[in-house]
Scaffold this motif. Structure first.
Motif, mmCIF file in Angstrom:
data_model
loop_
_atom_site.group_PDB
_atom_site.id
_atom_site.type_symbol
_atom_site.label_atom_id
_atom_site.label_comp_id
_atom_site.label_asym_id
_atom_site.label_seq_id
_atom_site.Cartn_x
_atom_site.Cartn_y
_atom_site.Cartn_z
ATOM 1 N N TYR A 129 -5.152 -2.702 -14.548
ATOM 2 C CA TYR A 129 -5.462 -1.562 -13.694
ATOM 3 C C TYR A 129 -5.013 -1.911 -12.285
ATOM 4 O O TYR A 129 -5.243 -3.026 -11.811
ATOM 5 N N SER A 130 -4.394 -0.965 -11.605
ATOM 6 C CA SER A 130 -4.006 -1.188 -10.218
ATOM 7 C C SER A 130 -4.092 0.119 -9.445
ATOM 8 O O SER A 130 -3.618 1.164 -9.912
ATOM 9 N N ARG A 131 -4.708 0.033 -8.281
ATOM 10 C CA ARG A 131 -4.752 1.153 -7.348
ATOM 11 C C ARG A 131 -4.493 0.584 -5.967
ATOM 12 O O ARG A 131 -5.343 -0.094 -5.391
ATOM 13 N N ARG A 132 -3.294 0.841 -5.471
ATOM 14 C CA ARG A 132 -2.859 0.281 -4.190
ATOM 15 C C ARG A 132 -2.448 1.395 -3.232
ATOM 16 O O ARG A 132 -1.858 2.398 -3.631
ATOM 17 N N ALA A 133 -2.741 1.176 -1.961
ATOM 18 C CA ALA A 133 -2.342 2.091 -0.892
ATOM 19 C C ALA A 133 -0.940 1.703 -0.409
ATOM 20 O O ALA A 133 -0.464 0.595 -0.699
ATOM 21 N N PRO A 134 -0.270 2.569 0.329
ATOM 22 C CA PRO A 134 1.056 2.241 0.857
ATOM 23 C C PRO A 134 1.090 0.952 1.690
ATOM 24 O O PRO A 134 2.101 0.267 1.740
ATOM 25 N N ASN A 135 -0.042 0.593 2.335
ATOM 26 C CA ASN A 135 -0.067 -0.625 3.150
ATOM 27 C C ASN A 135 -0.350 -1.879 2.322
ATOM 28 O O ASN A 135 -0.482 -2.970 2.856
ATOM 29 N N GLY A 136 -0.484 -1.731 0.994
ATOM 30 C CA GLY A 136 -0.733 -2.877 0.120
ATOM 31 C C GLY A 136 -2.197 -3.109 -0.186
ATOM 32 O O GLY A 136 -2.542 -3.911 -1.047
ATOM 33 N N GLY A 137 -3.082 -2.412 0.518
ATOM 34 C CA GLY A 137 -4.508 -2.558 0.262
ATOM 35 C C GLY A 137 -4.894 -1.938 -1.069
ATOM 36 O O GLY A 137 -4.181 -1.104 -1.614
ATOM 37 N N GLY A 138 -6.026 -2.360 -1.597
ATOM 38 C CA GLY A 138 -6.512 -1.809 -2.853
ATOM 39 C C GLY A 138 -6.925 -2.905 -3.812
ATOM 40 O O GLY A 138 -7.262 -4.016 -3.397
ATOM 41 N N VAL A 139 -6.864 -2.598 -5.082
ATOM 42 C CA VAL A 139 -7.300 -3.548 -6.093
ATOM 43 C C VAL A 139 -6.367 -3.543 -7.295
ATOM 44 O O VAL A 139 -5.837 -2.506 -7.669
ATOM 45 N N THR A 140 -6.159 -4.710 -7.854
ATOM 46 C CA THR A 140 -5.449 -4.886 -9.119
ATOM 47 C C THR A 140 -6.297 -5.830 -9.958
ATOM 48 O O THR A 140 -6.743 -6.864 -9.464
ATOM 49 N N VAL A 141 -6.537 -5.446 -11.199
ATOM 50 C CA VAL A 141 -7.294 -6.305 -12.115
ATOM 51 C C VAL A 141 -6.538 -6.395 -13.435
ATOM 52 O O VAL A 141 -5.804 -5.483 -13.799
ATOM 53 N N ALA A 142 -6.734 -7.492 -14.117
ATOM 54 C CA ALA A 142 -6.057 -7.670 -15.397
ATOM 55 C C ALA A 142 -6.862 -8.602 -16.287
ATOM 56 O O ALA A 142 -7.648 -9.420 -15.804
ATOM 57 N N TYR A 143 -6.624 -8.458 -17.577
ATOM 58 C CA TYR A 143 -7.201 -9.369 -18.559
ATOM 59 C C TYR A 143 -6.069 -9.864 -19.449
ATOM 60 O O TYR A 143 -5.318 -9.066 -20.011
ATOM 61 N N ASP A 144 -5.959 -11.161 -19.568
ATOM 62 C CA ASP A 144 -4.918 -11.788 -20.384
ATOM 63 C C ASP A 144 -5.523 -12.206 -21.720
ATOM 64 O O ASP A 144 -6.343 -13.125 -21.781
#
Length: 107
Positions: free
Chosen positions: A79-94
């Protein structure tokens, strides 16, 4: 030990937090997939299956002074939700390693 922003079910936890303006927070940890999914649901993160390759930052790399502090997930959830300035969150499960990853920043 528990950390804010990390599932209580997590173990073998690595955290990198920068208290400067970027507010960068990175965490990687061991966790069962079902527990990671429950945590993501509680945070409002709508996980998708990884299709292809998804890169994500790894907290431990910052302490080891690695030039490219990322890992690539090819079998897991993302899941990733990022703003144009790079802020936000990215999460992942491997699924291959049984590790969860969280990368967030304000910019």
């Amino acid at each position: 030990m528990t950390y804010d922003g990390i599932p209580q079910a997590a173990s073998d936890i690595n955290v990198f937090k920068n208290d400067n303006m970027s507010g960068m927070f990175l965490a990687d940890f061991e966790i069962r997939e079902a527990a990671f999914v429950r945590f993501a649901d509680s945070e409002g993160w709508d996980l998708d299956l990884v299709s292809g390759r998804e890169p994500i930052f790894v907290a431990k790399s910052y302490f080891q002074n690695v030039a490219n502090p990322r890992t690539t997930i090819t079998n897991g959830l993302y899941y990733s939700r990022r703003a144009p300035n790079g802020g936000g969150v990215t999460v992942a499960y491997d699924r291959m390693s049984g590790r969860g990853y969280i990368s967030s920043s304000s910019r």
